[in-house]
Design a protein around this motif. Structure first.
Motif, PDB file in Angstrom:
ATOM      1  N   ALA A  85      11.401  25.758  -1.852  1.00 34.39           N
ATOM      2  CA  ALA A  85      10.060  25.213  -1.560  1.00 34.39           C
ATOM      3  C   ALA A  85       9.729  25.441  -0.081  1.00 34.39           C
ATOM      4  CB  ALA A  85      10.022  23.727  -1.897  1.00 34.39           C
ATOM      5  N   PRO A  86       8.511  25.879   0.226  1.00 37.70           N
ATOM      6  CA  PRO A  86       8.156  26.127   1.629  1.00 37.70           C
ATOM      7  C   PRO A  86       7.975  24.853   2.447  1.00 37.70           C
ATOM      8  CG  PRO A  86       6.253  26.506   0.206  1.00 37.70           C
ATOM      9  CD  PRO A  86       7.435  26.272  -0.706  1.00 37.70           C
ATOM     10  N   VAL A  87       7.740  23.735   1.743  1.00 37.65           N
ATOM     11  CA  VAL A  87       7.492  22.476   2.454  1.00 37.65           C
ATOM     12  C   VAL A  87       8.243  21.335   1.768  1.00 37.65           C
ATOM     13  CG1 VAL A  87       5.702  20.733   2.887  1.00 37.65           C
ATOM     14  CG2 VAL A  87       5.235  23.123   3.404  1.00 37.65           C
ATOM     15  N   LEU A  88       8.879  20.517   2.593  1.00 35.87           N
ATOM     16  CA  LEU A  88       9.495  19.272   2.109  1.00 35.87           C
ATOM     17  C   LEU A  88       8.891  18.142   2.932  1.00 35.87           C
ATOM     18  CD1 LEU A  88      13.193  20.561   1.990  1.00 35.87           C
ATOM     19  CD2 LEU A  88      11.760  20.070  -0.012  1.00 35.87           C
ATOM     20  N   VAL A  89       8.615  17.040   2.266  1.00 35.55           N
ATOM     21  CA  VAL A  89       8.001  15.908   2.969  1.00 35.55           C
ATOM     22  C   VAL A  89       8.765  14.631   2.622  1.00 35.55           C
ATOM     23  CG1 VAL A  89       5.929  14.453   3.120  1.00 35.55           C
ATOM     24  CG2 VAL A  89       5.688  16.929   3.026  1.00 35.55           C
ATOM     25  N   ALA A  90       9.171  13.896   3.630  1.00 32.51           N
ATOM     26  CA  ALA A  90       9.787  12.588   3.393  1.00 32.51           C
ATOM     27  C   ALA A  90       8.667  11.544   3.378  1.00 32.51           C
ATOM     28  CB  ALA A  90      10.794  12.279   4.492  1.00 32.51           C
ATOM     29  N   VAL A  91       8.661  10.720   2.325  1.00 30.93           N
ATOM     30  CA  VAL A  91       7.638   9.676   2.191  1.00 30.93           C
ATOM     31  C   VAL A  91       8.260   8.335   2.595  1.00 30.93           C
ATOM     32  CG1 VAL A  91       6.038   8.514   0.618  1.00 30.93           C
ATOM     33  CG2 VAL A  91       6.558  10.961   0.303  1.00 30.93           C
ATOM     34  N   LEU A  92       7.687   7.746   3.626  1.00 32.69           N
ATOM     35  CA  LEU A  92       8.202   6.502   4.192  1.00 32.69           C
ATOM     36  C   LEU A  92       7.119   5.439   4.167  1.00 32.69           C
ATOM     37  CD1 LEU A  92       9.401   7.991   7.616  1.00 32.69           C
ATOM     38  CD2 LEU A  92      10.567   8.209   5.415  1.00 32.69           C
ATOM     39  N   SER A  93       7.529   4.190   4.390  1.00 27.89           N
ATOM     40  CA  SER A  93       6.502   3.166   4.603  1.00 27.89           C
ATOM     41  C   SER A  93       6.964   2.155   5.636  1.00 27.89           C
ATOM     42  CB  SER A  93       6.129   2.468   3.298  1.00 27.89           C
ATOM     43  OG  SER A  93       7.230   1.773   2.781  1.00 27.89           O
ATOM     44  N   LYS A  94       5.982   1.655   6.362  1.00 28.48           N
ATOM     45  CA  LYS A  94       6.238   0.645   7.392  1.00 28.48           C
ATOM     46  C   LYS A  94       6.304  -0.718   6.707  1.00 28.48           C
ATOM     47  CE  LYS A  94       4.355  -1.033  11.697  1.00 28.48           C
ATOM     48  NZ  LYS A  94       3.088  -1.549  12.184  1.00 28.48           N
ATOM     49  N   LYS A  95       7.456  -1.377   6.834  1.00 28.58           N
ATOM     50  CA  LYS A  95       7.661  -2.628   6.101  1.00 28.58           C
ATOM     51  C   LYS A  95       7.012  -3.833   6.788  1.00 28.58           C
ATOM     52  CE  LYS A  95      12.205  -1.915   5.938  1.00 28.58           C
ATOM     53  NZ  LYS A  95      13.620  -2.159   5.645  1.00 28.58           N
ATOM     54  N   GLU A  96       6.833  -3.717   8.087  1.00 28.25           N
ATOM     55  CA  GLU A  96       6.323  -4.857   8.855  1.00 28.25           C
ATOM     56  C   GLU A  96       4.825  -4.703   9.142  1.00 28.25           C
ATOM     57  OE1 GLU A  96       8.505  -7.287   9.737  1.00 28.25           O
ATOM     58  OE2 GLU A  96      10.031  -6.109   8.659  1.00 28.25           O
ATOM     59  N   GLU A  97       4.129  -5.819   9.129  1.00 26.20           N
ATOM     60  CA  GLU A  97       2.719  -5.821   9.533  1.00 26.20           C
ATOM     61  C   GLU A  97       2.461  -7.164  10.205  1.00 26.20           C
ATOM     62  OE1 GLU A  97       0.407  -3.336   9.419  1.00 26.20           O
ATOM     63  OE2 GLU A  97      -0.978  -4.736  10.363  1.00 26.20           O
ATOM     64  N   GLU A  98       2.234  -7.114  11.485  1.00 29.18           N
ATOM     65  CA  GLU A  98       2.073  -8.360  12.271  1.00 29.18           C
ATOM     66  C   GLU A  98       1.000  -9.269  11.702  1.00 29.18           C
ATOM     67  OE1 GLU A  98       1.508  -8.362  16.593  1.00 29.18           O
ATOM     68  OE2 GLU A  98       3.196  -6.936  16.633  1.00 29.18           O
ATOM     69  N   ARG A  99      -0.122  -8.654  11.283  1.00 33.33           N
ATOM     70  CA  ARG A  99      -1.248  -9.423  10.757  1.00 33.33           C
ATOM     71  C   ARG A  99      -0.869 -10.246   9.533  1.00 33.33           C
ATOM     72  NH1 ARG A  99      -5.428  -6.175   8.620  1.00 33.33           N
ATOM     73  NH2 ARG A  99      -3.946  -4.462   8.616  1.00 33.33           N
ATOM     74  N   PHE A 100       0.182  -9.794   8.814  1.00 31.56           N
ATOM     75  CA  PHE A 100       0.617 -10.496   7.598  1.00 31.56           C
ATOM     76  C   PHE A 100       1.753 -11.476   7.916  1.00 31.56           C
ATOM     77  CE2 PHE A 100      -0.459  -6.433   4.937  1.00 31.56           C
ATOM     78  CZ  PHE A 100      -1.795  -6.580   5.250  1.00 31.56           C
ATOM     79  N   GLY A 101       1.957 -11.754   9.189  1.00 30.17           N
ATOM     80  CA  GLY A 101       3.017 -12.681   9.587  1.00 30.17           C
ATOM     81  C   GLY A 101       4.389 -12.053   9.496  1.00 30.17           C
ATOM     82  N   GLY A 102       4.456 -10.755   9.552  1.00 28.30           N
ATOM     83  CA  GLY A 102       5.749 -10.064   9.537  1.00 28.30           C
ATOM     84  C   GLY A 102       5.819  -9.049   8.419  1.00 28.30           C
ATOM     85  N   PHE A 103       6.409  -9.471   7.280  1.00 24.22           N
ATOM     86  CA  PHE A 103       6.662  -8.523   6.192  1.00 24.22           C
ATOM     87  C   PHE A 103       5.384  -8.163   5.422  1.00 24.22           C
ATOM     88  CE2 PHE A 103       8.385  -7.636   1.827  1.00 24.22           C
ATOM     89  CZ  PHE A 103       9.063  -6.484   2.162  1.00 24.22           C
ATOM     90  N   ASN A 104       5.202  -6.887   5.147  1.00 25.89           N
ATOM     91  CA  ASN A 104       4.094  -6.424   4.303  1.00 25.89           C
ATOM     92  C   ASN A 104       4.622  -6.224   2.882  1.00 25.89           C
ATOM     93  OD1 ASN A 104       2.068  -5.148   2.947  1.00 25.89           O
ATOM     94  ND2 ASN A 104       1.862  -3.430   4.377  1.00 25.89           N
ATOM     95  N   GLN A 105       4.341  -7.186   2.012  1.00 32.51           N
ATOM     96  CA  GLN A 105       4.871  -7.151   0.640  1.00 32.51           C
ATOM     97  C   GLN A 105       4.403  -5.940  -0.134  1.00 32.51           C
ATOM     98  OE1 GLN A 105       5.229 -10.490  -1.663  1.00 32.51           O
ATOM     99  NE2 GLN A 105       4.979 -11.995  -0.049  1.00 32.51           N
ATOM    100  N   SER A 106       3.322  -5.322   0.337  1.00 26.01           N
ATOM    101  CA  SER A 106       2.663  -4.270  -0.417  1.00 26.01           C
ATOM    102  C   SER A 106       3.036  -2.863   0.082  1.00 26.01           C
ATOM    103  CB  SER A 106       1.154  -4.507  -0.303  1.00 26.01           C
ATOM    104  OG  SER A 106       0.483  -3.838  -1.294  1.00 26.01           O
ATOM    105  N   HIS A 107       3.992  -2.783   1.002  1.00 24.70           N
ATOM    106  CA  HIS A 107       4.231  -1.479   1.655  1.00 24.70           C
ATOM    107  C   HIS A 107       4.615  -0.383   0.658  1.00 24.70           C
ATOM    108  CE1 HIS A 107       8.731  -1.303   1.698  1.00 24.70           C
ATOM    109  NE2 HIS A 107       8.604  -2.609   1.587  1.00 24.70           N
ATOM    110  N   ALA A 108       5.438  -0.743  -0.330  1.00 27.37           N
ATOM    111  CA  ALA A 108       5.903   0.281  -1.282  1.00 27.37           C
ATOM    112  C   ALA A 108       4.808   0.607  -2.306  1.00 27.37           C
ATOM    113  CB  ALA A 108       7.166  -0.199  -1.978  1.00 27.37           C
ATOM    114  N   PHE A 109       4.144  -0.438  -2.784  1.00 25.87           N
ATOM    115  CA  PHE A 109       3.060  -0.267  -3.763  1.00 25.87           C
ATOM    116  C   PHE A 109       1.976   0.657  -3.202  1.00 25.87           C
ATOM    117  CE2 PHE A 109      -0.920  -1.868  -5.705  1.00 25.87           C
ATOM    118  CZ  PHE A 109      -0.600  -1.795  -7.049  1.00 25.87           C
TER     119      PHE A 109
END
Ligand code: FMN
Length: 194
Positions: A85-109
């Motif tokens: 494959a000419p391109v590989l991409v790693a899919v990540l997510s940021k688990k923390e969100e300050e506005r949500f008081g820390g953890f972002n429960q929706s990061h994976a969804f």
């Protein structure tokens, strides 16, 4: 080439792109123009997310030296085909969100939605995508310098579809679009029953 005809059918009216997207393993060794590649990230960018936090992040391997780094932590069974494959991409997510008081429960969804958008735009552009969970996440984190506060979800191989003959016999037998469960198996009304 409409490989999905006769294999994939929708009972209700949907855009054909949903049936057309599937995950082949045979790639042509042909580069993807940078603007076409950027269209895929552009599509991902417009996915919905809780509080519009946009937790998705992508690490791109477009150059051989970067692809080699990726291949060093991907399982052998996947390397067998995704090394073309000419391109590989790693899919990540940021688990923390300050506005949500820390953890972002929706990061994976939310990041799942973004990858879905990316994959559909790829289909629209005549490209194929194949996501992989078969890789060593600890090694990936170390090799790509991914901080602990980011979850690592998948590596996606992206490129132009190649012929079946490029694959081993075993993989050739798997090189076909898959079917899906019926709506009745997925949807219950009023309360959970599946
Ligand atoms: C998160 C995720 C991980 C996956 N991991 C692998 C993998 O390690 N190797 C592989 O060959 N396919 C992998 N797949 C591809 C799935 O097997 C494939 O999407 C599924 O069978 C449905 O087929 P389709 O994408 O062709 O519609 C993965 C897909 C997803 C979304």
């Amino acid at each position: 080439m409409n490989e999905v005809e006769g294999i994939r059918e929708s009972k209700y009216d949907i855009d054909p792109i949903y049936l057309k997207r599937w995950s082949p393993r045979s790639f042509q060794e042909k580069d993807i123009p940078k603007d076409v590649l950027n269209s895929l990230f552009e599509a991902a960018r417009w996915a919905p997310s809780a509080g519009n936090a946009q937790p998705w992040r992508f690490v791109l391997a477009n150059k051989k030296s970067d692809r080699d780094k990726f291949l060093s932590y991907i399982n052998d069974g996947n390397v067998a085909w995704c090394r073309h494959a000419p391109v590989l991409v790693a899919v990540l997510s940021k688990k923390e969100e300050e506005r949500f008081g820390g953890f972002n429960q929706s990061h994976a969804f939310d990041t799942g939605a973004a990858w879905g958008y990316l994959a559909l735009e790829a289909t629209r552009k005549g490209l194929i995508t194949h996501a992989m969970g078969g890789f060593n996440k600890e090694k990936a984190r170390e090799i790509l310098s991914i901080p602990e506060e980011y979850a690592i979800h998948a590596i996606v191989a992206i490129g132009y579809q190649g012929g079946k003959e490029n694959l081993s016999e075993k993989l050739q037998s798997r090189e076909k679009p898959s079917d899906r469960k019926l709506i009745d198996e997925l949807v219950s009304e009023g309360s959970f029953s599946k």
